[in-house]
Every structure is written in structure tokens, then in C-alpha cells.
Write an enzyme that holds these catalytic residues in place. Structure first.
Site, mmCIF file in Angstrom:
data_model
loop_
_atom_site.group_PDB
_atom_site.id
_atom_site.type_symbol
_atom_site.label_atom_id
_atom_site.label_comp_id
_atom_site.label_asym_id
_atom_site.label_seq_id
_atom_site.Cartn_x
_atom_site.Cartn_y
_atom_site.Cartn_z
ATOM 1 C CB SER A 67 -110.965 53.764 67.977
ATOM 2 O OG SER A 67 -110.984 52.485 67.394
ATOM 3 C CG PHE A 125 -99.596 41.791 57.059
ATOM 4 C CD1 PHE A 125 -98.760 41.695 58.162
ATOM 5 C CD2 PHE A 125 -100.749 41.020 57.036
ATOM 6 C CE1 PHE A 125 -99.058 40.837 59.207
ATOM 7 C CE2 PHE A 125 -101.065 40.158 58.069
ATOM 8 C CZ PHE A 125 -100.208 40.071 59.168
ATOM 9 C CE1 TYR A 177 -105.860 52.415 67.207
ATOM 10 C CE2 TYR A 177 -107.266 50.722 66.262
ATOM 11 C CZ TYR A 177 -107.114 51.874 67.006
ATOM 12 O OH TYR A 177 -108.212 52.476 67.559
ATOM 13 C CB SER A 178 -104.005 44.926 68.011
ATOM 14 O OG SER A 178 -104.715 43.743 68.305
ATOM 15 C CG ASN A 179 -110.112 46.910 67.345
ATOM 16 O OD1 ASN A 179 -110.163 48.059 67.762
ATOM 17 N ND2 ASN A 179 -110.344 46.604 66.070
#
Length: 327
Positions: A67, A125, A177-179
Site C-alpha cells: 500500500s 466489519f 480503508y478501501s483499495n
């Protein structure tokens, strides 16, 4: 033990070497650490380059930076902001109308992970549940990823999958957090420039900074020599297997984490970024400034993982270690 250094405090450097050896003793296959500070430069390694064989990881070796790719991508977006090609607070839908994005999602939200869009590598989640995306390492579908690790994904395919799923929250009201955010940022870059991401990265970052060891591999499974190996513990029908995954197709993560670099190139990039040689001062401030749309703080982009944690504390770059770097 492998050490290269100039003009440094011998005691401090010896402590650093001891620290990376202790990391190996704790179960990691190998570690490389590079430090640039007021004493000069030091680089050391410990452990093994390949499981079951002698030989430490090369201090000048290539590795998949995970990342940290997002920091390069965020910097590239901001350089295009400086050129007047992108506006941080413009709706992403204005650049990518074909994806029917929520008009409230801005470019800034992509870089800050505040868009609310589903993470195509799956969502974890707070209650412990998991909603799957594509097969990816480090998720419950990791074994499936090992079996299919040479598959090619198009960035558009990843975005379309994510946008077919329910959002986590309304745009700008939370953080997750999201690619997917950084794949959408990639698509914006390519749309406004009419060039590929590797071409724009070469034009604005890797070329000007002389990052000759940094690679945008796209769908290539190759990694330049020299390099250490990486492993994934794979649960098969006949028991546990440790699989060498140094070579795999990184298109599954795209600009969420596909780049390859070296410790020397990363040190050069982060130094140029944070000392103001790469971005205009107002845009560096955007990257490192903090906002509070909800109950936590975050920044525009990922660079400020490298900021000083307290007055007088040394800046501390983080590096990716995935997948399967533990013995």
C-alpha cells in the site's frame, strides 16, 4: 549480518542491526532496513532471502511495496492538480461518468478513504463479519488467491465489482480503508491525461527523481533481480503448504498496492515528497493536513504515515511486508 553506512553513530546503528535480528528471531524470514538521517545513511539486513537456504535479503533488492503504492498514486493525483487537470473537490463522476458514481464523492474523498465505496478485496466489519470481494491474500479467500494468483484483473473490472456492492456509509460521513478508492483515482488519472498510469508516473515522479529500481508491473508476475522471496501458508485439502508467491500477477490489487521498489528508491521518494521538492507547498499541506469529517482524523493521501510522530522525533517510514513474510 550485512551493513553499509557512512558518517553514523556506531552505537545507534548496532542497535538497529540488533533490532532487525530480533524481528527475524520472532519468526520473520528476512528484514531489510534503511535509515537516512543527520548521521548519514545506514542499511542493514538479517535473516534469509529464501526459505531453507543461507543468504540474507539483498540490501539493494526489489520487493513489492504494497500500500505504499497509494502514496505514489496520491502524489501523482496532486501533481495533476498542480497542472490544472484535476480538481480535488470535483465530483469523481465528472471524470468517470460511465461508472454512475454518487455525485457527492469527490477526488479528495478517494484519497482520504472517506468515499464510503466498497473495498473490492472484501470488507471486514466491527462485529467480526466479512463481506467477500475478489480472492485476496490476508482475507478468508487467501487460499483461493494462491490457487489463482496468476489471473489478470482489469482496473475497470475491480471498480465495477466494488460499485455493485452496498456502500459502507454516505460520502464524507465516515472513514474506511478501501483499495477501490485508489483504483478509481487511477482511472481518473488515465482519463484526464489520455495516458497510462505507468506513463504518467514516469513523467512526473519516477523519471524526475531517478527511481530506476521502481516498477509499475501492471499484470506482469515478474520481479526484478535481486530480490528476496515471499511465502504464503496455504491450507490445501491434504494439509498445510508453504507456497512461494514472490512471482504472482499483482493486477488483483492494482493501484491499491501493486508497485515494486527498493529501500533506496523509497527513501528518495519520501524525502523528496516531504521536503517539498516534489509537490508545491500548498498541495503538500493538503496531503499532510488533517480534517475531521467524523470522529477521527485523516489526511489527503497516504504520505503522512512518514510524518514525525512528536516534536523532535525522527520520521519513520513504514514498509509493506506481505504476503507470508513470516517463517
Amino acid at each position: 549480518m550485512s551493513i553499509t553506512s557512512t558518517g553514523h553513530d556506531e552505537v545507534t546503528r548496532a542497535q538497529l542491526q540488533t533490532a532487525i535480528e530480533e524481528i527475524v528471531d520472532a519468526g520473520f524470514l528476512g528484514v531489510v532496513l534503511r535509515v537516512r538521517d543527520e548521521h548519514g545513511q545506514w542499511v542493514g539486513s538479517a535473516g534469509s532471502s529464501r526459505l531453507g537456504e543461507p543468504g540474507e535479503p539483498p540490501v539493494d533488492g526489489h520487493f513489492r511495496i504494497g500500500s505504499n503504492t497509494k502514496t505514489f498514486t496520491a502524489a501523482l493525483v496532486l501533481l495533476l492538480v498542480a497542472e490544472g487537470r484535476i480538481e480535488l473537490d470535483a465530483p469523481v463522476a465528472a471524470y468517470l461518468p460511465e461508472y454512475a458514481l454518487d455525485e457527492r464523492i469527490t477526488v479528495r474523498m478517494l484519497l482520504q478513504h472517506t468515499s464510503g465505496v466498497f473495498n473490492f478485496t472484501g470488507e471486514f466489519f466491527p462485529d467480526g463479519t466479512y463481506q467477500p470481494g475478489i480472492a485476496a491474500p490476508g482475507t478468508p479467500l487467501g487460499d483461493a488467491w494462491v490457487d489463482d494468483r496468476f489471473r489478470t484483473y482489469r482496473p475497470q473490472e475491480l471498480a465495477e465489482l466494488a460499485l455493485s456492492k452496498p456502500v459502507r456509509f454516505e460520502p464524507g460521513t465516515g472513514w474506511s480503508y478501501s483499495n477501490t478508492n485508489y483504483v478509481l483515482a487511477r482511472l481518473v488519472i488515465e482519463k484526464v491525461t489520455g495516458r497510462t498510469l505507468p506513463e504518467e508516473m514516469q513523467r512526473l515522479i519516477t523519471g524526475p527523481l531517478g527511481l530506476v529500481g521502481t516498477v509499475l508491473p501492471e499484470a506482469s508476475p515478474e520481479i526484478p533481480e535481486p530480490h528476496a522471496h515471499a511465502y504464503y501458508r496455504h491450507e490445501g485439502p491434504d494439509g498445510t503448504h508453504v507456497v512461494d508467491v514472490a512471482h504472482h500477477n499483482p493486477s488483483w490489487v492494482s493501484t491499491g498496492g501493486d508497485m515494486i521498489s527498493t529501500t533506496a528508491d523509497l527513501a528518495t521518494f519520501i524525502s523528496a515528497l516531504l521536503d517539498g521538492r516534489l509537490l508545491p507547498a500548498p498541495l503538500l499541506a493538503e496531503m499532510c493536513g488533517r480534517t475531521r469529517p467524523a470522529s477521527r482524523a485523516w489526511t489527503t493521501g497516504s504520505a503522512c504515515s512518514w510524518r514525525r510522530s512528536a516534536p523532535g522525533a525522527p520520521s519513520s517510514p513504514t514498509t509493506a511486508a506481505w504476503p507470508g513474510t513470516r517463517r
